[in-house]
Design a protein around this motif. Sequence first.
Motif, PDB file in Angstrom:
ATOM      1  N   CYS A  51      56.686  46.382  49.928  1.00 22.40           N
ATOM      2  CA  CYS A  51      58.087  45.985  49.773  1.00 22.40           C
ATOM      3  C   CYS A  51      58.263  45.368  48.385  1.00 22.40           C
ATOM      4  O   CYS A  51      57.276  44.987  47.742  1.00 22.40           O
ATOM      5  N   ASP A  52      59.507  45.286  47.945  1.00 23.65           N
ATOM      6  CA  ASP A  52      59.779  44.729  46.628  1.00 23.65           C
ATOM      7  C   ASP A  52      59.203  43.323  46.524  1.00 23.65           C
ATOM      8  O   ASP A  52      59.334  42.510  47.437  1.00 23.65           O
ATOM      9  N   GLY A  53      58.579  43.048  45.387  1.00 33.11           N
ATOM     10  CA  GLY A  53      58.021  41.724  45.139  1.00 33.11           C
ATOM     11  C   GLY A  53      56.571  41.578  45.569  1.00 33.11           C
ATOM     12  O   GLY A  53      55.880  40.671  45.128  1.00 33.11           O
ATOM     13  N   THR A  54      56.136  42.474  46.456  1.00 35.65           N
ATOM     14  CA  THR A  54      54.731  42.464  46.878  1.00 35.65           C
ATOM     15  C   THR A  54      53.975  43.508  46.070  1.00 35.65           C
ATOM     16  O   THR A  54      54.379  44.664  46.017  1.00 35.65           O
ATOM     17  N   TRP A  55      52.916  43.079  45.411  1.00 31.56           N
ATOM     18  CA  TRP A  55      52.102  44.025  44.638  1.00 31.56           C
ATOM     19  C   TRP A  55      50.783  44.195  45.353  1.00 31.56           C
ATOM     20  O   TRP A  55      50.223  43.224  45.886  1.00 31.56           O
ATOM     21  N   TYR A  56      50.287  45.442  45.367  1.00 39.69           N
ATOM     22  CA  TYR A  56      49.144  45.796  46.193  1.00 39.69           C
ATOM     23  C   TYR A  56      47.938  46.088  45.318  1.00 39.69           C
ATOM     24  O   TYR A  56      47.953  47.007  44.494  1.00 39.69           O
ATOM     25  N   LEU A  57      46.897  45.276  45.504  1.00 41.79           N
ATOM     26  CA  LEU A  57      45.682  45.459  44.726  1.00 41.79           C
ATOM     27  C   LEU A  57      44.777  46.428  45.486  1.00 41.79           C
ATOM     28  O   LEU A  57      44.146  46.065  46.471  1.00 41.79           O
ATOM     29  N   GLY A  58      44.768  47.679  45.046  1.00 40.67           N
ATOM     30  CA  GLY A  58      44.034  48.720  45.767  1.00 40.67           C
ATOM     31  C   GLY A  58      42.538  48.653  45.523  1.00 40.67           C
ATOM     32  O   GLY A  58      41.750  49.151  46.323  1.00 40.67           O
ATOM     33  N   LEU A  59      42.146  48.052  44.395  1.00 42.13           N
ATOM     34  CA  LEU A  59      40.723  48.026  44.045  1.00 42.13           C
ATOM     35  C   LEU A  59      40.456  46.923  43.037  1.00 42.13           C
ATOM     36  O   LEU A  59      41.247  46.720  42.112  1.00 42.13           O
ATOM     37  N   LEU A  60      39.369  46.220  43.230  1.00 40.95           N
ATOM     38  CA  LEU A  60      38.785  45.380  42.175  1.00 40.95           C
ATOM     39  C   LEU A  60      37.282  45.563  42.289  1.00 40.95           C
ATOM     40  O   LEU A  60      36.695  45.258  43.333  1.00 40.95           O
ATOM     41  N   LEU A  61      36.680  46.069  41.266  1.00 38.37           N
ATOM     42  CA  LEU A  61      35.258  46.411  41.294  1.00 38.37           C
ATOM     43  C   LEU A  61      34.600  45.909  40.019  1.00 38.37           C
ATOM     44  O   LEU A  61      34.992  46.283  38.920  1.00 38.37           O
ATOM     45  N   VAL A  62      33.605  45.039  40.220  1.00 39.58           N
ATOM     46  CA  VAL A  62      32.822  44.522  39.092  1.00 39.58           C
ATOM     47  C   VAL A  62      31.452  45.203  39.137  1.00 39.58           C
ATOM     48  O   VAL A  62      30.868  45.348  40.222  1.00 39.58           O
ATOM     49  N   GLU A  63      30.965  45.592  37.999  1.00 42.81           N
ATOM     50  CA  GLU A  63      29.671  46.266  37.917  1.00 42.81           C
ATOM     51  C   GLU A  63      28.603  45.394  38.604  1.00 42.81           C
ATOM     52  O   GLU A  63      28.587  44.159  38.433  1.00 42.81           O
ATOM     53  N   ALA A  64      27.726  46.026  39.400  1.00 42.86           N
ATOM     54  CA  ALA A  64      26.865  45.288  40.337  1.00 42.86           C
ATOM     55  C   ALA A  64      26.030  44.198  39.662  1.00 42.86           C
ATOM     56  O   ALA A  64      25.887  43.110  40.213  1.00 42.86           O
ATOM     57  N   THR A  65      25.509  44.466  38.475  1.00 41.99           N
ATOM     58  CA  THR A  65      24.617  43.475  37.845  1.00 41.99           C
ATOM     59  C   THR A  65      25.377  42.259  37.317  1.00 41.99           C
ATOM     60  O   THR A  65      24.770  41.274  36.917  1.00 41.99           O
ATOM     61  N   ARG A  66      26.712  42.331  37.277  1.00 40.99           N
ATOM     62  CA  ARG A  66      27.489  41.212  36.724  1.00 40.99           C
ATOM     63  C   ARG A  66      28.202  40.393  37.795  1.00 40.99           C
ATOM     64  O   ARG A  66      29.031  39.531  37.481  1.00 40.99           O
ATOM     65  N   ARG A  67      27.927  40.677  39.054  1.00 36.40           N
ATOM     66  CA  ARG A  67      28.627  39.970  40.129  1.00 36.40           C
ATOM     67  C   ARG A  67      28.064  38.574  40.327  1.00 36.40           C
ATOM     68  O   ARG A  67      26.940  38.282  39.930  1.00 36.40           O
ATOM     69  N   GLY A  68      28.858  37.725  40.962  1.00 34.67           N
ATOM     70  CA  GLY A  68      28.384  36.395  41.344  1.00 34.67           C
ATOM     71  C   GLY A  68      28.343  35.388  40.211  1.00 34.67           C
ATOM     72  O   GLY A  68      27.702  34.354  40.331  1.00 34.67           O
ATOM     73  N   ARG A  69      29.033  35.678  39.110  1.00 38.86           N
ATOM     74  CA  ARG A  69      29.024  34.757  37.962  1.00 38.86           C
ATOM     75  C   ARG A  69      30.431  34.322  37.573  1.00 38.86           C
ATOM     76  O   ARG A  69      30.659  33.886  36.438  1.00 38.86           O
ATOM     77  N   GLY A  70      31.378  34.529  38.457  1.00 40.10           N
ATOM     78  CA  GLY A  70      32.733  34.075  38.173  1.00 40.10           C
ATOM     79  C   GLY A  70      33.644  35.110  37.518  1.00 40.10           C
ATOM     80  O   GLY A  70      34.821  34.843  37.274  1.00 40.10           O
ATOM     81  N   LEU A  71      33.075  36.287  37.259  1.00 41.12           N
ATOM     82  CA  LEU A  71      33.875  37.307  36.580  1.00 41.12           C
ATOM     83  C   LEU A  71      35.032  37.804  37.454  1.00 41.12           C
ATOM     84  O   LEU A  71      36.170  37.932  36.990  1.00 41.12           O
ATOM     85  N   GLY A  72      34.729  38.074  38.726  1.00 46.99           N
ATOM     86  CA  GLY A  72      35.767  38.568  39.627  1.00 46.99           C
ATOM     87  C   GLY A  72      36.925  37.587  39.714  1.00 46.99           C
ATOM     88  O   GLY A  72      38.095  37.968  39.667  1.00 46.99           O
ATOM     89  N   ARG A  73      36.595  36.318  39.812  1.00 48.68           N
ATOM     90  CA  ARG A  73      37.640  35.285  39.889  1.00 48.68           C
ATOM     91  C   ARG A  73      38.478  35.282  38.611  1.00 48.68           C
ATOM     92  O   ARG A  73      39.717  35.226  38.665  1.00 48.68           O
ATOM     93  N   THR A  74      37.825  35.356  37.459  1.00 49.48           N
ATOM     94  CA  THR A  74      38.543  35.350  36.177  1.00 49.48           C
ATOM     95  C   THR A  74      39.438  36.583  36.048  1.00 49.48           C
ATOM     96  O   THR A  74      40.595  36.488  35.616  1.00 49.48           O
TER      97      THR A  74
END
Length: 147
Positions: A51-74
């Motif tokens: 619906c209007d005003g709602t945006w849909y995040l279909g994907l967020l993918l961080v390369e496996a070796t870089r996960r768990g270091r705050g990148l996804g949050r940033t």
Amino acid sequence: MQDGVMPGLADALALFSDVPPEKAVGDQVIMGWRDDDGLYAVAAILRDYPCDGTWYLGLLLVEATRRGRGLGRTLYSAIAAWAEARGALDMRLAVLEVNAAGERFWRALGFEEIRRVGPDRFQERWHRRVELSRSMAGRFPERDALT
Ligand SMILES: CC(C)(COP(=O)(O)OP(=O)(O)OC[C@H]1O[C@@H](n2cnc3c(N)ncnc32)[C@H](O)[C@@H]1OP(=O)(O)O)[C@@H](O)C(=O)NCCC(=O)NCCS
């Protein structure tokens, strides 16, 4: 995890064209982050869906070796700021029930469950999904620290 088969080039290309029937390809933006070593994160976001005003995040993918270091949050913080500047009031997404780590990530960012849907078929597998939502009005420490 999702399909039961390894992703291929066709899946990468489909990312650019797979939108719900009522939306146009131009309603979706694919974002990528890269450095000298190449692409390390990808996101897909669809404006005004369901619906209007709602945006849909279909994907967020961080390369496996870089996960768990705050990148996804940033990166999520940057995506949310980008969407909010274009009229998004809240962000919605669906995470596979089987993706417990992904669900914990979203909940850590303040997303809350709306409902569970499915099971639906994804190539070789069936999944239920958890739909989560987060209001843009919620405070975001990294972003607030920049302003
Ligand atoms: C989900 C994903 C994008 C998270 O990115 P990330 O860089 O690993 O996450 P971060 O390091 O920024 O973590 C941010 C917060 O989420 C929490 N979190 C992240 N992964 C977690 C896990 N596996 N278990 C528990 N908490 C987790 C962290 O504790 C952190 O909270 P904190 O800052 O309060 O400590 C990344 O792991 C990924 O690409 N996964 C594969 C694809 C995927 O599942 N995408 C999401 C489903 S749509």
